[in-house]
Design a protein around this motif. Structure first.
Motif, PDB file in Angstrom:
ATOM      1  N   UNK A 100       0.857  -1.187   0.000  1.00 34.76           N
ATOM      2  CA  UNK A 100       0.000   0.000   0.000  1.00 34.76           C
ATOM      3  C   UNK A 100       0.888   1.231   0.000  1.00 34.76           C
ATOM      4  N   UNK A 101       0.441   2.270  -0.665  1.00 36.65           N
ATOM      5  CA  UNK A 101       1.253   3.468  -0.819  1.00 36.65           C
ATOM      6  C   UNK A 101       0.706   4.608   0.029  1.00 36.65           C
ATOM      7  N   UNK A 102       1.604   5.346   0.613  1.00 34.66           N
ATOM      8  CA  UNK A 102       1.252   6.585   1.299  1.00 34.66           C
ATOM      9  C   UNK A 102       1.974   7.711   0.579  1.00 34.66           C
ATOM     10  N   UNK A 103       1.286   8.300  -0.361  1.00 34.19           N
ATOM     11  CA  UNK A 103       1.878   9.336  -1.209  1.00 34.19           C
ATOM     12  C   UNK A 103       1.653  10.704  -0.600  1.00 34.19           C
ATOM     13  N   UNK A 104       2.682  11.526  -0.668  1.00 34.62           N
ATOM     14  CA  UNK A 104       2.571  12.860  -0.106  1.00 34.62           C
ATOM     15  C   UNK A 104       2.752  13.942  -1.147  1.00 34.62           C
ATOM     16  N   UNK A 105       2.318  15.135  -0.831  1.00 40.85           N
ATOM     17  CA  UNK A 105       2.524  16.283  -1.714  1.00 40.85           C
ATOM     18  C   UNK A 105       4.014  16.479  -1.952  1.00 40.85           C
ATOM     19  N   UNK A 106       4.375  16.781  -3.170  1.00 43.43           N
ATOM     20  CA  UNK A 106       5.751  16.959  -3.612  1.00 43.43           C
ATOM     21  C   UNK A 106       6.563  15.668  -3.506  1.00 43.43           C
ATOM     22  N   UNK A 107       5.866  14.532  -3.499  1.00 39.18           N
ATOM     23  CA  UNK A 107       6.545  13.252  -3.422  1.00 39.18           C
ATOM     24  C   UNK A 107       7.098  12.820  -4.771  1.00 39.18           C
ATOM     25  N   UNK A 108       8.169  12.008  -4.727  1.00 42.60           N
ATOM     26  CA  UNK A 108       8.811  11.482  -5.938  1.00 42.60           C
ATOM     27  C   UNK A 108       9.014   9.987  -5.752  1.00 42.60           C
ATOM     28  N   UNK A 109       8.500   9.187  -6.700  1.00 43.42           N
ATOM     29  CA  UNK A 109       8.455   7.746  -6.508  1.00 43.42           C
ATOM     30  C   UNK A 109       8.803   7.005  -7.802  1.00 43.42           C
ATOM     31  N   UNK A 110       9.229   5.737  -7.647  1.00 45.43           N
ATOM     32  CA  UNK A 110       9.426   4.878  -8.809  1.00 45.43           C
ATOM     33  C   UNK A 110       9.193   3.426  -8.405  1.00 45.43           C
ATOM     34  N   UNK A 111       8.925   2.570  -9.387  1.00 48.99           N
ATOM     35  CA  UNK A 111       8.808   1.138  -9.164  1.00 48.99           C
ATOM     36  C   UNK A 111       9.190   0.393 -10.428  1.00 48.99           C
ATOM     37  N   UNK A 112       9.701  -0.834 -10.233  1.00 56.46           N
ATOM     38  CA  UNK A 112      10.118  -1.674 -11.347  1.00 56.46           C
ATOM     39  C   UNK A 112       9.133  -2.826 -11.511  1.00 56.46           C
ATOM     40  N   UNK A 113       9.133  -3.414 -12.717  1.00 64.23           N
ATOM     41  CA  UNK A 113       8.274  -4.563 -12.982  1.00 64.23           C
ATOM     42  C   UNK A 113       9.060  -5.565 -13.822  1.00 64.23           C
ATOM     43  N   UNK A 114       9.282  -6.766 -13.278  1.00 63.92           N
ATOM     44  CA  UNK A 114      10.030  -7.824 -13.966  1.00 63.92           C
ATOM     45  C   UNK A 114      11.400  -7.354 -14.461  1.00 63.92           C
ATOM     46  N   UNK A 115      11.990  -6.399 -13.773  1.00 61.68           N
ATOM     47  CA  UNK A 115      13.370  -5.947 -14.007  1.00 61.68           C
ATOM     48  C   UNK A 115      13.585  -5.176 -15.303  1.00 61.68           C
ATOM     49  N   UNK A 116      12.630  -5.179 -16.227  1.00 61.36           N
ATOM     50  CA  UNK A 116      12.871  -4.545 -17.522  1.00 61.36           C
ATOM     51  C   UNK A 116      11.896  -3.421 -17.842  1.00 61.36           C
ATOM     52  N   UNK A 117      10.927  -3.196 -16.977  1.00 57.57           N
ATOM     53  CA  UNK A 117       9.982  -2.083 -17.127  1.00 57.57           C
ATOM     54  C   UNK A 117      10.031  -1.249 -15.854  1.00 57.57           C
ATOM     55  N   UNK A 118       9.969   0.052 -16.011  1.00 58.31           N
ATOM     56  CA  UNK A 118      10.056   0.955 -14.858  1.00 58.31           C
ATOM     57  C   UNK A 118       9.058   2.096 -15.017  1.00 58.31           C
ATOM     58  N   UNK A 119       8.451   2.479 -13.886  1.00 60.53           N
ATOM     59  CA  UNK A 119       7.585   3.652 -13.826  1.00 60.53           C
ATOM     60  C   UNK A 119       8.156   4.623 -12.793  1.00 60.53           C
ATOM     61  N   UNK A 120       7.992   5.903 -13.049  1.00 53.29           N
ATOM     62  CA  UNK A 120       8.337   6.920 -12.062  1.00 53.29           C
ATOM     63  C   UNK A 120       7.264   7.990 -12.106  1.00 53.29           C
ATOM     64  N   UNK A 121       6.974   8.587 -10.951  1.00 52.32           N
ATOM     65  CA  UNK A 121       5.962   9.648 -10.934  1.00 52.32           C
ATOM     66  C   UNK A 121       6.237  10.629  -9.809  1.00 52.32           C
ATOM     67  N   UNK A 122       5.755  11.835 -10.005  1.00 52.74           N
ATOM     68  CA  UNK A 122       5.864  12.888  -9.004  1.00 52.74           C
ATOM     69  C   UNK A 122       4.477  13.440  -8.716  1.00 52.74           C
ATOM     70  N   UNK A 123       4.287  13.880  -7.487  1.00 50.09           N
ATOM     71  CA  UNK A 123       3.005  14.433  -7.050  1.00 50.09           C
ATOM     72  C   UNK A 123       3.212  15.899  -6.718  1.00 50.09           C
ATOM     73  N   UNK A 124       2.395  16.769  -7.295  1.00 49.60           N
ATOM     74  CA  UNK A 124       2.507  18.196  -7.014  1.00 49.60           C
ATOM     75  C   UNK A 124       1.995  18.543  -5.631  1.00 49.60           C
ATOM     76  N   UNK A 125       2.178  19.794  -5.265  1.00 47.48           N
ATOM     77  CA  UNK A 125       1.674  20.256  -3.977  1.00 47.48           C
ATOM     78  C   UNK A 125       0.157  20.144  -3.915  1.00 47.48           C
TER      79      UNK A 125
END
Length: 425
Positions: free
Chosen positions: A42-67
């Motif tokens: 489960x994720x606890x995302x915060x304002x101005x947060x910066x996150x990433x996650x991998x999937x099967x080692x060859x796909x990656x997502x990254x995202x940022x949350x504004x204020x």
């Protein structure tokens, strides 16, 4: 050297296979303070947060949350894979006193460009473990030349300059050395030695042959870049730099770096899966948005599909459209196709054009000749699962899918500037 070019060279040197592209992307994100997540928590995302996650080692997502979470989802996607040669199981081949390795072609490679190149090995290996459902995974990218696929001498093939069709099974087996009486399985023994493991502990692997030529500048004024893997590491790096350096006060920025675009995208880690939609839904839920509103938030999103385009080749001018002929060094390309092989939507294209004009970013438009359909991208595939405004963009290349491709050095800055502005405005 422009910073955009410096970061591209770093990725080209380290990104020798899809797992290594993701490892380098992860390193850049960690350096920028991004926090690692996984789909299973489960994720606890915060304002101005910066996150990433991998999937099967060859796909990656990254995202940022504004204020503030309002102002929608902005997404950009690229792919981590590229045409190359993949090593098969039971790889050892002995012929004529040489040690060779059995390979298959991955993606739509220009086969003859792989001849007489310095080659090495990159990828991941699965090893025995105490828990059968969790094999040990090891990663390898050998920074030395291990093999070559030699041409046949012209004296033995007088018609070679008339064009020769290469057989994917018999003509593309790399030579890794001279045969030895000491081992029946020289490649597997070599691999085990590199990993400091026993050959019996190697269960399976995803290993690719990659071209070891280094990225370099070319041209009288150094205005060109020659390198393996420009398709599509130019786009991967532009997305990484863009999301790291952007500063949008509102909304959520997302990059998706998918594997398997070169073989159709319809895999568990490809753009033809539900991965992106699932990711966005989990982001929205973690930010407290009610499920009843997810469809509106998703449908209001915007997607940039970032992949390379064909530049005009001076020796083959007739291969290009009669009025749309992108030139290297003149800016990124907006790619259009009525068949939707590139995601084409005039309203969405207009958004990208206005960003370019506002930020004074050079851009061009690419359309295939009407009698010469080109390849597709992940844009149309991803937008079929996420039906939002989508635009295909990318830098123009010469020799796309060659072992070594050519681009305009300045085009990397234009692409990076656009992605950064897209994630900021």
């Amino acid at each position: 050297m422009e910073r955009s070019e410096q970061m591209l060279f770093r990725l080209l040197e380290h990104g020798t296979s899809a797992p290594m592209v993701v490892k380098e992307a992860e390193a850049q994100l960690q350096e920028a303070g991004f926090e690692k997540l996984s789909f299973g928590q489960s994720w606890k995302l915060g304002a101005k947060g910066k996150y990433y996650l991998k999937h099967h080692d060859t796909t990656l997502f990254a995202f940022t949350v504004g204020a503030q979470k309002e102002d929608g989802l902005r997404i950009a996607a690229a792919h981590t894979d590229f045409p190359c040669l993949r090593i098969k199981p039971r790889p050892d081949v002995a012929a004529g006193g040489y040690a060779q390795v059995n390979v298959e072609v991955y993606g739509g490679a220009i086969l003859n460009t792989w001849l007489d190149r310095p080659l090495s090995i990159s990828g991941r290996v699965a090893l025995t473990s105490e828990h059968v459902m969790e094999p040990r995974m090891r990663y390898i990218s050998l920074d030395r030349t291990l093999g070559v696929i030699p041409n046949l001498a012209v004296h033995m093939n007088r018609k070679v300059n008339q064009g020769i069709e290469l057989n994917k099974q018999t003509d593309l087996l790399p030579i890794l050395g001279l045969g030895s009486q000491e081992s029946e399985h020289p490649f597997l023994d070599f691999l085990a030695k590199e990993l400091l493991e026993s050959p019996e502990d190697i269960l399976d692997y995803e290993l690719w042959i990659y071209c070891r030529e280094q990225p370099q500048y070319a041209g009288i004024n150094g205005e060109l870049i020659l390198s393996p893997r420009l398709d599509n590491l130019t786009s991967v790096q532009a997305l990484l730099t863009g999301i790291i350096e952007a500063d949008r006060a509102k909304g959520v920025n997302v990059i998706a770096l998918f594997d398997h675009e070169e073989v159709g995208s319809r895999t568990k880690q490809g753009a033809g899966s539900m991965l992106l939609v699932n990711l966005l839904q989990q982001i929205l839920g973690s930010l407290g948005e009610e499920p009843a509103r997810w469809h509106k938030s998703l449908y209001d999103a915007f997607l940039l599909s970032v992949d390379v385009a064909h530049g005009t080749h001076p020796n083959y001018m007739g291969k290009m459209d009669v009025t749309n002929r992108p030139l290297l060094g003149k800016g990124l390309c907006i790619k259009e196709a009525s068949a939707q092989s590139y995601a084409t939507d005039c309203e969405a294209v207009a958004v990208v054009e206005q960003i370019c004009r506002k930020e004074q970013i050079p851009y061009q438009k690419f359309v295939n000749r009407s009698d010469m359909p080109g390849g597709g991208t992940l844009g149309s595939i991803a937008s079929s699962f996420l039906p939002v405004k989508t635009v295909d963009i990318g830098v123009p290349l010469l020799a796309m899918h060659s072992a070594v491709e050519t681009m305009g050095a300045g085009d990397m800055k234009s692409l990076t500037d656009l992605v950064r502005a897209y994630f900021t405005i």
